[in-house]
Enzyme design. Structure first.
Site, PDB file in Angstrom:
ATOM      1  N   ARG A 134      -9.297  -6.325   7.966  1.00 38.02           N
ATOM      2  CA  ARG A 134      -9.833  -5.238   8.498  1.00 38.02           C
ATOM      3  C   ARG A 134     -11.295  -5.296   7.862  1.00 38.02           C
ATOM      4  NH1 ARG A 134      -5.395  -2.119   9.791  1.00 38.02           N
ATOM      5  NH2 ARG A 134      -3.729  -2.032   8.263  1.00 38.02           N
TER       6      ARG A 134
ATOM      7  N   THR B  56      -7.739   2.042  -1.397  1.00 35.15           N
ATOM      8  CA  THR B  56      -7.079   2.515  -0.101  1.00 35.15           C
ATOM      9  C   THR B  56      -5.534   2.785  -0.502  1.00 35.15           C
ATOM     10  OG1 THR B  56      -8.403   1.126   1.248  1.00 35.15           O
ATOM     11  CG2 THR B  56      -6.002   1.508   2.157  1.00 35.15           C
TER      12      THR B  56
ATOM     13  N   THR C 201       0.702  -1.207   0.095  1.00 36.66           N
ATOM     14  CA  THR C 201      -0.025  -0.074   0.061  1.00 36.66           C
ATOM     15  C   THR C 201       0.785   1.317  -0.153  1.00 36.66           C
ATOM     16  OG1 THR C 201      -1.725  -1.377   1.384  1.00 36.66           O
ATOM     17  CG2 THR C 201      -1.708   1.093   1.250  1.00 36.66           C
TER      18      THR C 201
ATOM     19  N   ASP D 219       1.555  10.145  13.586  1.00 34.11           N
ATOM     20  CA  ASP D 219       2.179   8.951  13.528  1.00 34.11           C
ATOM     21  C   ASP D 219       3.724   9.034  13.393  1.00 34.11           C
ATOM     22  OD1 ASP D 219       2.195   9.536  11.068  1.00 34.11           O
ATOM     23  OD2 ASP D 219       2.052   7.325  10.317  1.00 34.11           O
TER      24      ASP D 219
ATOM     25  N   ARG E 249      -0.274  10.835   9.645  1.00 34.80           N
ATOM     26  CA  ARG E 249      -1.504  10.568  10.068  1.00 34.80           C
ATOM     27  C   ARG E 249      -1.931  11.658  11.054  1.00 34.80           C
ATOM     28  NH1 ARG E 249      -2.763   4.140  10.526  1.00 34.80           N
ATOM     29  NH2 ARG E 249      -2.135   3.670   8.450  1.00 34.80           N
TER      30      ARG E 249
ATOM     31  N   GLU F 234      -8.706   9.500   4.530  1.00 35.98           N
ATOM     32  CA  GLU F 234      -8.816   8.032   4.722  1.00 35.98           C
ATOM     33  C   GLU F 234      -9.310   7.885   6.126  1.00 35.98           C
ATOM     34  OE1 GLU F 234      -6.335   5.234   2.264  1.00 35.98           O
ATOM     35  OE2 GLU F 234      -4.715   6.659   2.777  1.00 35.98           O
ATOM     36  N   GLU F 235     -10.246   6.696   6.192  1.00 37.98           N
ATOM     37  CA  GLU F 235     -10.504   6.606   7.505  1.00 37.98           C
ATOM     38  C   GLU F 235      -9.402   6.099   8.471  1.00 37.98           C
ATOM     39  OE1 GLU F 235      -9.770   3.151   8.546  1.00 37.98           O
ATOM     40  OE2 GLU F 235      -8.977   2.864   6.535  1.00 37.98           O
ATOM     41  N   SER F 236      -8.434   5.754   7.994  1.00 38.98           N
ATOM     42  CA  SER F 236      -7.043   5.419   8.687  1.00 38.98           C
ATOM     43  C   SER F 236      -6.087   6.615   9.244  1.00 38.98           C
ATOM     44  CB  SER F 236      -6.178   4.404   7.575  1.00 38.98           C
ATOM     45  OG  SER F 236      -5.921   4.956   6.704  1.00 38.98           O
TER      46      SER F 236
ATOM     47  N   ARG G 290       7.809  -2.528   3.081  1.00 37.29           N
ATOM     48  CA  ARG G 290       7.968  -2.606   4.438  1.00 37.29           C
ATOM     49  C   ARG G 290       8.362  -3.989   5.060  1.00 37.29           C
ATOM     50  NH1 ARG G 290       3.167   0.926   6.864  1.00 37.29           N
ATOM     51  NH2 ARG G 290       3.698   2.723   5.433  1.00 37.29           N
TER      52      ARG G 290
ATOM     53  N   ASP H 259       5.480   8.774  10.847  1.00 35.34           N
ATOM     54  CA  ASP H 259       6.502   9.535   9.625  1.00 35.34           C
ATOM     55  C   ASP H 259       5.775  11.021   9.578  1.00 35.34           C
ATOM     56  OD1 ASP H 259       4.274   8.144   8.549  1.00 35.34           O
ATOM     57  OD2 ASP H 259       4.808   8.172   6.559  1.00 35.34           O
TER      58      ASP H 259
ATOM     59  N   SER I 232       5.884   4.113   8.566  1.00 31.41           N
ATOM     60  CA  SER I 232       4.724   4.735   8.790  1.00 31.41           C
ATOM     61  C   SER I 232       4.427   4.491  10.648  1.00 31.41           C
ATOM     62  CB  SER I 232       3.563   4.428   8.174  1.00 31.41           C
ATOM     63  OG  SER I 232       2.650   5.218   8.482  1.00 31.41           O
ATOM     64  N   HIS I 233       3.389   4.000  10.778  1.00 33.28           N
ATOM     65  CA  HIS I 233       2.826   3.757  12.298  1.00 33.28           C
ATOM     66  C   HIS I 233       3.316   2.547  12.867  1.00 33.28           C
ATOM     67  CE1 HIS I 233       0.423   2.417   9.231  1.00 33.28           C
ATOM     68  NE2 HIS I 233      -0.055   1.280   9.913  1.00 33.28           N
TER      69      HIS I 233
END
Ligand code: G1P
Ligand code: ZN
Length: 551
Positions: free
Chosen positions: A504, A346, A19, A279, A284, A365-367, A23, A281, A114-115
């Site tokens: 999810r 997404t 995405t 978050d 978010r 985004e919802e995230s 990672r 980086d 990221s997170h």
């Protein structure tokens, strides 16, 4: 002059970006040649960068500094003319996007997972952003992956490490390396968008208190430069504002589970007026009022509905874009404003074309991702400033009052996401495959709404997206099940995890009646949660009787 070294290598399986870039566990990246192979594959997938500028930086997590030295040498050996590196290797994802655009760079390499947690046993990540400042489109990420499957050599230089702490320019090989201040460009951009005078008055007045939790990740220096130094908020407004390679052992994901300390503060009797977190980086955001958590889907809708109060957006929005699993709250605002609302797969990379083409101004985004056309990434500090600007322009109204007022006007999209983390990959793939196979039988099926009435399935599909700008088609983006009362369930597998699979489940129900909008979210979604279980058999397949994270 130092000549490039040609180092023979062999492909590693699995270097396909997900995405948001590649990672993996730190230990995977630490294997000899692993990082080098991916970086060379990036360069091999690109054309026409001889003498051009590359931006490099990351979220400060463990291995960030080592990887930067490797990338700088390889970028120079591959022919980049100028390499811009954030001081101490620090560069938030939105700031990287800003710098790429402002300096006219060819592109940038961002080091972050990221997170996801950091440290020697944590995760590491790398992604390439193009000259528009946005994540590379799939055409490029797929080319990088194909290249990584066939790679035989990479180019580097035999030179000493550069001093990441010292601002200034040095030469390595034929390239100039400039270590620059990573916060200035971004802070200047923010000052052009928001009413800093009004926000400063709010923060300095003493009557309004904010708390920003940087979660020991990259936004600490940005928050200090903007909220404290430019806007005059007291230093005590910042917590965990020093970036640490392991994020202090925490999980730098701003949600009610991992940012529990912030939530606790915001629900205490003497809570500040406004709480926020970002978050690993810095892309978010989490927004919390006193005794009130704003869901990211609602946040996008509220920002859109209040954009006329913010100088950078007062001339109007060109459109809104949201990822498919994000609630339809933003669609209602778009309809009210008479502008388009685009539904994308997404991941932020799908917003780039819409922003470049002037089809959207705000994206979300919802995230916990919200952003605009000011850069080509989501932007945590930007979202916090947007909220502060709205609060300054609506004096005396709390975060909760603003959201409840929004629900009264537009209706409430009651929303939650249930994550089942680290489940067996075969079981998770099987669950999705069986749902996909059952899509044809679902329309017309009846589900109990919990009050004696029933809802019928009116939509069942596997989301696919045709980019309106370049016509590219992306398939397999999540199973959508829609009901005739406007409710919806979405099932999809995460593309950013590094261990097992993460399922999810996104649940939403529309409540237009202001009298009924005060309901507790999980309770209101109870019948839909039961329907999701009936549709997918989550418990039996994952062996879990409850989600790991509920947001
Ligand atoms: C997750 C989020 C997605 C976001 C991405 C990068 O991806 O769901 O919205 O763009 O992280 O921050 P996922 O793990 O679901 O593939
Ligand atoms: Zn992030």
């Amino acid at each position: 002059m130092t000549l490039p070294l040609i180092v023979p290598t062999r492909p590693f399986a699995g270097q396909r970006p997900g995405t948001s870039g590649l990672r993996k566990k730190v230990s995977v990246f630490e294997q000899p040649h692993y990082l080098e192979n991916f970086v060379q594959s990036v360069f091999d997938a690109l054309e026409g960068f001889a003498g051009a500028t590359l931006v490099v930086g990351g979220d400060g997590r463990y291995y960030n500094d080592v990887a930067i030295q490797t990338i700088v040498r390889m970028a120079a050996a591959n022919g980049f003319g100028r390499i811009l590196v954030g001081q101490r290797g620090i560069l938030s994802t939105p700031a990287a996007s800003c710098v790429i655009r402002k300096r006219g760079a060819f592109g940038g390499i961002i080091l972050s997972a990221s997170h996801n947690p950091g440290g020697p046993d944590g995760d590491f990540g790398i992604k390439y952003n193009a000259g528009n400042g946005g994540p590379a489109p799939e055409r490029i990420t797929e080319a990088i992956w194909r290249r990584s499957e066939a790679i035989e050599r990479y180019l580097t230089l035999d030179t000493a490490d550069i001093d990441l702490a010292r601002l200034g320019v040095t030469s390595i090989g034929a390239a100039q390396v400039e270590v620059f201040d990573p916060v200035v460009d971004h802070a200047e951009l923010m000052a052009t968008l928001f009413d800093f005078a009004a926000i400063g008055e709010l923060l300095r007045g003493g009557a309004f208190r904010m708390r920003f939790d940087a979660m020991h990740a990259v936004t600490g220096p940005y928050a200090r430069a903007i909220f404290v130094e430019r806007l005059g908020a007291p230093e005590a407004s910042l917590v965990d504002a020093v970036p640490l390679p392991d994020f202090g052992g925490g999980h730098p994901d701003p949600n009610p589970v991992y940012a529990a300390a912030l939530v606790e503060t915001m629900f205490a009797p003497d809570a500040p007026d406004f709480g926020a977190a970002s978050d690993g980086d810095g892309d978010r955001n989490m927004i919390v009022g006193r005794n009130f958590i704003v869901t990211p889907s609602d946040s996008l809708a509220v920002l859109a509905a209040n954009a006329h109060l913010v100088p950078g957006y007062a001339r109007g929005l060109k459109g809104i874009a949201r990822s498919m699993p994000t609630s339809r709250a933003a669609d209602r605002v778009a309809a009210h404003l008479g502008i388009a609302c685009h539904e994308t797969p997404t991941g932020w990379k799908f917003f780039g074309n819409l922003l470049d083409a002037g089809l959207a101004t705000l994206c979300g985004e919802e995230s916990a991702g919200t952003g605009s056309d000011h850069v080509r990434e989501k932007d945590g500090v930007w979202a916090v400033l947007f909220w502060l600007n709205v609060l300054a322009a609506r004096p005396g109204e709390s975060v909760e009052a603003i959201v409840r007022d929004h629900w009264r006007r537009f209706g409430r999209d009651i929303y939650s996401r249930h994550d089942y983390e680290g489940v067996d990959v075969v079981a998770a793939n099987g669950l999705i495959a069986d749902l996909r196979a059952s899509l044809g039988d679902l329309p017309g099926q009846r589900f109990d709404r919990g009050d004696g009435s029933v809802a019928r399935v009116t939509l069942a599909d596997d989301f696919a997206y045709t980019d309106p700008v370049d016509g590219s088609v992306t398939t397999g983006q999540g199973i959508r099940v829609g009901f005739d009362d406007g409710s919806r369930i979405v099932f999809r597998l995460s593309g950013t995890g590094t261990e097992g699979a993460t399922l999810r489940v996104y649940l939403e129900r529309f409540e237009p009646d202001p009298e009924k909008q005060g309901v507790e979210t999980q309770e209101a979604l109870g019948p839909l949660i039961a329907a999701a279980e009936r549709l997918a058999g989550i418990r039996g397949r994952t062996g879990r009787d409850r989600p790991t994270v509920v947001t």
